[in-house]
Write a protein that holds these residues in place. Structure first.
Motif: not given
Length: 307
Positions: A203, A205, A207-208
């Motif tokens: 993951k 930055e 978050f998606y």
């Protein structure tokens, strides 16, 4: 106000409304007990405005276990559950159509357009592939067996029956499905193809997004060039793993980010109603042996990407 036919049996299953299935919420026993269901929902789902809950009660979109419509004054009863439907007052229309390309007793194979989210989330409910298909087929049991990003177009499979859903899901988990994607990205004459890309992805930055980090590889893609001109190339991508945004991250890692990618190499926030620059990534083909009939299955998108 939407018209709903209510049941009165203990195993009541709420109907679909315009392709939207009801969500189920358990009402727990707690030390500080709310007096009404309305109070509980407002407290439990604070990201939803109070006025929106009021409207749902007014539209008879909150039901008890027997399918009776609740009101804002309905008493909270612990250790029971309720159902609610989610509709958005204002939802941006996605002006592209999906196409069903195959169907049997167990599977629905669909050609998904760009910009269409798979399932209800955030600001999309009616304008999602799942709800559109439920509305078209009148099948409340439709469930995606795998997923494509909102920005990605192409072939995707849906399960039609809960009885066989797990068999097809396991097929994907066991990596018994061969998926082929096409992408338009910059042409770099200094890169040699075909090549295999092995990276560790986690993951990022925001978050998606996803990022490449040091460590044991957990993603693998085979890449070759199908055609190219001076500036752009059409790539054939075969992922052997299924990490989120894998193909987008792998091409970006090679410094050939997919054309019109709003996330890689950097996040670009475009207006939600801007459909002018679709991500040039297409789930072109899917191959597998049907785990029930044992027949080879091959599906190909009617869509195409051009240089």
């Amino acid at each position: 106000m939407l018209s709903i036919k209510y049941g009165n049996c203990k195993d009541y299953t709420p109907p679909m409304i315009e392709g939207v299935s009801a969500s189920k919420v358990f009402l727990p026993q707690s030390a500080i007990q709310p007096y009404t269901v309305f109070e509980y929902l407002c407290e439990h789902f604070q990201h939803i405005q109070i006025t929106e809950w009021q409207q749902r009660f007014e539209d008879q979109l909150i039901l008890d276990m027997q399918g009776h419509a609740l009101t804002v004054n309905s008493i909270y009863q612990a250790n029971t559950h309720i159902y609610y439907y989610r509709f958005l007052a204002h939802e941006i229309h996605v002006p592209f159509d999906e196409k069903i390309i195959f169907e049997n007793d167990d599977l629905l194979v669909v050609d998904k357009p760009h910009f269409l989210t798979m399932s209800p989330t955030g600001q999309y409910v009616q304008q999602t592939l799942l709800v559109r298909l439920k509305r078209t087929t009148d099948n409340p049991n439709l469930t995606p067996i795998h997923r494509l990003d909102r920005e990605t177009a192409g072939v995707v499979l849906f399960s039609k029956r809960p009885e066989t859903r797990g068999i097809y899901q396991q097929m994907f988990a066991d990596r018994l499905v061969e998926k082929t994607y096409h992408a338009i990205a910059p042409f770099r004459p200094d890169l040699t193809f075909p090549q295999s890309v092995h990276l560790r992805m986690e993951k990022g930055e925001p978050f998606y997004t996803m990022q490449v980090i040091a460590g044991k590889n957990n993603s693998h893609t085979e890449i070759e060039i199908l055609e190219h001109n001076e500036h752009w190339a059409k790539y054939c991508l075969k992922p052997l793993t299924g990490k989120q945004h894998q193909l987008r991250v792998h091409l970006n890692y090679l410094n050939i980010p997919i054309k019109n990618d709003p996330f890689y190499p950097s996040v670009i926030h475009k207006p939600e109603h801007d459909f002018s620059q679709p991500l040039q990534l297409l789930a072109k083909e899917i191959n597998f042996k049907d785990p029930i009939s044992l027949r080879p299955m091959h599906f190909c998108s009617d869509l195409d990407l051009t240089l």
